[in-house]
Motif scaffolding. Structure first.
Motif, mmCIF file in Angstrom:
data_model
loop_
_atom_site.group_PDB
_atom_site.id
_atom_site.type_symbol
_atom_site.label_atom_id
_atom_site.label_comp_id
_atom_site.label_asym_id
_atom_site.label_seq_id
_atom_site.Cartn_x
_atom_site.Cartn_y
_atom_site.Cartn_z
ATOM 1 N N GLU A 60 5.366 4.204 1.239
ATOM 2 C CA GLU A 60 4.317 4.373 2.237
ATOM 3 C C GLU A 60 4.638 5.491 3.216
ATOM 4 O OE1 GLU A 60 4.111 0.169 0.736
ATOM 5 O OE2 GLU A 60 5.691 1.570 1.296
ATOM 6 N N SER A 61 5.915 5.640 3.565
ATOM 7 C CA SER A 61 6.289 6.634 4.574
ATOM 8 C C SER A 61 6.334 8.060 4.038
ATOM 9 C CB SER A 61 7.639 6.266 5.201
ATOM 10 O OG SER A 61 8.659 6.218 4.216
ATOM 11 N N LEU A 62 6.060 8.252 2.747
ATOM 12 C CA LEU A 62 5.989 9.617 2.208
ATOM 13 C C LEU A 62 4.771 10.368 2.749
ATOM 14 C CD1 LEU A 62 6.906 8.973 -1.545
ATOM 15 C CD2 LEU A 62 8.326 10.129 0.160
ATOM 16 N N GLY A 63 3.745 9.614 3.158
ATOM 17 C CA GLY A 63 2.560 10.230 3.740
ATOM 18 C C GLY A 63 2.902 10.980 5.006
ATOM 19 N N GLY A 64 2.454 12.227 5.085
ATOM 20 C CA GLY A 64 2.759 13.068 6.238
ATOM 21 C C GLY A 64 4.109 13.738 6.149
ATOM 22 N N LYS A 65 4.866 13.449 5.074
ATOM 23 C CA LYS A 65 6.195 14.051 4.902
ATOM 24 C C LYS A 65 6.267 14.792 3.568
ATOM 25 C CE LYS A 65 8.235 10.645 7.950
ATOM 26 N NZ LYS A 65 8.962 9.393 8.069
ATOM 27 N N TRP A 66 6.180 14.046 2.464
ATOM 28 C CA TRP A 66 6.118 14.710 1.161
ATOM 29 C C TRP A 66 4.812 15.487 1.042
ATOM 30 C CZ3 TRP A 66 9.527 13.721 -3.253
ATOM 31 C CH2 TRP A 66 9.145 14.401 -4.411
ATOM 32 N N ALA A 67 3.738 14.855 1.505
ATOM 33 C CA ALA A 67 2.411 15.467 1.490
ATOM 34 C C ALA A 67 1.781 15.279 2.869
ATOM 35 C CB ALA A 67 1.542 14.827 0.410
ATOM 36 N N PRO A 68 0.870 16.175 3.260
ATOM 37 C CA PRO A 68 0.342 16.114 4.631
ATOM 38 C C PRO A 68 -0.563 14.928 4.911
ATOM 39 C CG PRO A 68 -0.737 17.865 3.366
ATOM 40 C CD PRO A 68 0.395 17.370 2.535
ATOM 41 N N THR A 69 -1.212 14.370 3.887
ATOM 42 C CA THR A 69 -2.156 13.287 4.136
ATOM 43 C C THR A 69 -1.423 11.976 4.417
ATOM 44 O OG1 THR A 69 -2.319 12.897 1.751
ATOM 45 C CG2 THR A 69 -3.984 14.307 2.743
ATOM 46 N N ALA A 70 -1.922 11.235 5.394
ATOM 47 C CA ALA A 70 -1.256 10.000 5.819
ATOM 48 C C ALA A 70 -1.310 8.922 4.742
ATOM 49 C CB ALA A 70 -1.901 9.489 7.109
ATOM 50 N N ASP A 71 -2.351 8.933 3.896
ATOM 51 C CA ASP A 71 -2.496 7.874 2.893
ATOM 52 C C ASP A 71 -1.899 8.251 1.540
ATOM 53 O OD1 ASP A 71 -4.290 9.815 2.175
ATOM 54 O OD2 ASP A 71 -6.020 8.469 1.957
ATOM 55 N N TYR A 72 -1.088 9.313 1.512
ATOM 56 C CA TYR A 72 -0.467 9.753 0.262
ATOM 57 C C TYR A 72 0.379 8.636 -0.354
ATOM 58 C CZ TYR A 72 2.622 12.437 -2.872
ATOM 59 O OH TYR A 72 3.330 12.887 -3.956
ATOM 60 N N GLY A 73 1.229 8.025 0.450
ATOM 61 C CA GLY A 73 2.088 6.951 -0.048
ATOM 62 C C GLY A 73 1.289 5.741 -0.495
ATOM 63 N N LYS A 74 0.201 5.439 0.218
ATOM 64 C CA LYS A 74 -0.629 4.296 -0.152
ATOM 65 C C LYS A 74 -1.228 4.496 -1.536
ATOM 66 C CE LYS A 74 -4.687 1.647 1.269
ATOM 67 N NZ LYS A 74 -5.820 1.541 2.227
ATOM 68 N N ALA A 75 -1.651 5.719 -1.833
ATOM 69 C CA ALA A 75 -2.225 6.002 -3.149
ATOM 70 C C ALA A 75 -1.205 5.761 -4.258
ATOM 71 C CB ALA A 75 -2.727 7.445 -3.196
ATOM 72 N N ILE A 76 0.055 6.092 -3.989
ATOM 73 C CA ILE A 76 1.107 5.875 -4.990
ATOM 74 C C ILE A 76 1.371 4.382 -5.165
ATOM 75 C CG2 ILE A 76 3.537 6.278 -5.561
ATOM 76 C CD1 ILE A 76 3.302 8.946 -4.062
ATOM 77 N N THR A 77 1.381 3.621 -4.065
ATOM 78 C CA THR A 77 1.633 2.173 -4.182
ATOM 79 C C THR A 77 0.524 1.492 -4.972
ATOM 80 O OG1 THR A 77 0.559 1.683 -2.051
ATOM 81 C CG2 THR A 77 2.929 2.085 -2.017
ATOM 82 N N GLU A 78 -0.686 1.987 -4.883
ATOM 83 C CA GLU A 78 -1.786 1.412 -5.660
ATOM 84 C C GLU A 78 -1.576 1.664 -7.151
ATOM 85 O OE1 GLU A 78 -5.243 3.115 -3.904
ATOM 86 O OE2 GLU A 78 -5.223 1.779 -2.166
ATOM 87 N N LEU A 79 -1.134 2.878 -7.495
ATOM 88 C CA LEU A 79 -0.806 3.167 -8.891
ATOM 89 C C LEU A 79 0.364 2.302 -9.358
ATOM 90 C CD1 LEU A 79 -1.103 7.062 -8.801
ATOM 91 C CD2 LEU A 79 -2.574 5.518 -10.104
ATOM 92 N N LEU A 80 1.363 2.176 -8.488
ATOM 93 C CA LEU A 80 2.554 1.400 -8.819
ATOM 94 C C LEU A 80 2.201 -0.059 -9.081
ATOM 95 C CD1 LEU A 80 5.651 1.371 -9.063
ATOM 96 C CD2 LEU A 80 5.759 0.983 -6.597
ATOM 97 N N ALA A 81 1.293 -0.600 -8.290
ATOM 98 C CA ALA A 81 0.880 -1.997 -8.479
ATOM 99 C C ALA A 81 0.277 -2.196 -9.862
ATOM 100 C CB ALA A 81 -0.116 -2.396 -7.394
ATOM 101 N N GLY A 82 -0.506 -1.221 -10.314
ATOM 102 C CA GLY A 82 -1.083 -1.308 -11.643
ATOM 103 C C GLY A 82 -0.027 -1.278 -12.730
ATOM 104 N N LEU A 83 0.973 -0.435 -12.548
ATOM 105 C CA LEU A 83 2.062 -0.343 -13.522
ATOM 106 C C LEU A 83 2.834 -1.665 -13.592
ATOM 107 C CD1 LEU A 83 4.584 2.638 -13.772
ATOM 108 C CD2 LEU A 83 5.271 0.290 -14.138
ATOM 109 N N LEU A 84 3.166 -2.209 -12.442
ATOM 110 C CA LEU A 84 3.959 -3.434 -12.400
ATOM 111 C C LEU A 84 3.211 -4.634 -12.967
ATOM 112 C CD1 LEU A 84 5.549 -2.989 -8.853
ATOM 113 C CD2 LEU A 84 6.738 -2.824 -11.038
#
Length: 457
Positions: free
Chosen positions: A328-352
């Protein structure tokens, strides 16, 4: 974060005492201040400063107090007090918290949190938030509040104010409110959210099945074992990297500024960097092996995991170390958008959530370990009726060789040599001795540890 703690008044300040002189206000204020300091020091990155004389040797003038906090460049100023109504016993009671008359938004937010926490912890009457033209609120350059924790002129509350239990309750409530408002974390506490570092919580078979269901490019499906092997080596959850790669490359379909031949699965830029729309600003890698390794090394950097060995991540800057330990904390750091990490966690939930069937094995089948030049690799094979069959890609890529796949004949080959292949849950297996011959290796079987041992010739 810097917190200035102000225990109001001194032990000999006239009038600041119970009507029977059984307690001086400073005796309450200073003890609560110490408890606040001790609890705040348990939080990561917090420094504290007393603006009063802790030994009670003098009543420090108000200007000296605010000058000290301003000169120290405090972020927060908390003044601790016990209230009074006149100088005789009466029924006035309860807790109230003050901000300056201009009601600065940050001060009001903190005051409201402290007031609620104190009332909840003590059960005393809620007198609410107040505003006052008080020196310590007016002359401080930081967020400042003044807390009145009960009335010394009320017999019941006076007894509470003398109690160590009540003093600790007040201190803990104030600290909890500060921690909540400023999102403070205790030293050594695990960060909330989805950790990047750690052991895999999904199998490579799950990841590949998830990718197939998402109609991923075959190259994206094929690269999954590299994520699991390198992630295990670095101590990074491979499914996190794989989910991020899905987001960055559109499940391997690319189509943006990057193309497949970059072998860049996460949009890593060069050391110099540049525009997001400039292909030249993005790193190129000679193989998926190095591209995935660079990706997971960069994730490890953010997660605070020190990478040993050769660094292939072009932007492995020390200043980034440990700045984003959760997805979640990658948002605004790895990428500028605050919800960047949230988008990854949603993909991750599908994988798991993907379920894969256990490979069809019978009672004669056992798992076997794989060792190359004395080093065990994370992948495992199976012993089928006395024959060791091993995952082709995992063994080959551990030696820097990429298997070839002919979609027409559905044939897997290594170094131009066709293999007798079986496929289980999307993973291609071949007999150990065929792999050894194709890779020009010697092979031995250790029956005691059930390990296939390869050695380069």
């Amino acid at each position: 974060m810097r917190v200035a703690i102000d225990a109001g008044h001194g032990p000999d300040t006239p009038g600041k005492r119970t009507p029977d002189d059984s307690m001086r206000e400073f005796h309450f204020n200073s003890v609560v201040a110490r408890y606040i300091r001790d609890e705040l020091q348990q939080y990561d990155g917090v420094e504290t400063l007393f603006t009063h004389a802790d030994d009670g040797s003098r009543d420090v003038p108000l200007k000296e107090r605010t000058d000290k906090a301003n000169g120290w460049k405090a972020d927060v100023f908390v003044s601790i007090h016990a209230n009074a109504y006149g100088n005789t016993w009466n029924d006035a009671n309860g807790i109230e918290t003050f901000v300056y008359t201009s009601r600065p938004a940050a001060a009001v937010k903190l005051a409201d949190a402290v007031q609620c926490a104190l009332v909840r912890a003590t059960g005393r009457r809620d007198r609410g938030g107040k505003a006052g033209d008080l020196h310590v609120l007016r002359e401080t350059n930081m967020t400042a509040i003044l807390v009145e924790c009960g009335f010394m002129t009320n017999r019941e509350e006076a007894e509470l104010l003398k109690s160590d239990t009540y003093r600790r309750k007040c201190a803990t409530a104030i600290v909890q409110a500060i921690a909540e408002v400023y999102d403070l974390k205790k030293i050594g506490a695990a960060p909330s959210g989805t950790p990047i570092a750690g052991q895999a919580q999904a199998t490579v078979e799950q990841a590949q099945e998830w990718a197939r269901q998402k109609r991923a490019a075959q190259s994206f499906i094929d690269v999954a074992p590299i994520y699991w092997r390198v992630g295990t080596e670095l101590g990074i959850r491979p499914e996190v990297g794989y989910a991020q790669a899905a987001k960055e490359t559109g499940f391997g379909r690319f189509g943006g500024v990057l193309s497949r031949d970059f072998h860049n699965w996460c949009g890593l830029k060069t050391t110099q960097g540049g525009s997001n729309t400039d292909p030249a600003a993005h790193a190129r890698f000679p193989s998926d092996e190095l591209g995935v390794r660079a990706h997971l090394q960069h994730l490890a950097l953010y997660a605070g995991v020190v990478v040993k060995g050769v660094i292939v991540d072009p932007r492995h800057f020390p200043s980034v170390l440990g700045t984003a330990k959760t997805v979640e904390s990658l948002g605004g750091k790895w990428a500028p958008t605050a919800d960047y990490g949230k988008a990854i966690t949603e993909l991750l939930a599908g994988l798991l959530a993907i379920k894969v069937s256990t490979p069809p094995v019978d009672k004669s089948v056992e798992k076997v370990n794989i060792q190359i030049n004395g080093v065990r690799i994370p992948a495992q094979g199976y012993l089928r009726n006395g024959v060791s069959v091993l995952p082709i890609r995992s063994v080959s890529e551990a030696l820097g060789v990429t298997p070839e796949w002919d979609p027409q004949t559905k044939q897997v080959s290594v170094n131009g040599k066709d293999l007798t292949e079986t496929n289980e849950s999307g993973v291609a297996y071949a007999p150990a001795r065929e792999l050894a011959a194709a890779l020009d290796l010697q092979v031995e079987w250790d029956g005691t540890s059930k390990t296939v041992k390869f050695m380069t010739m």
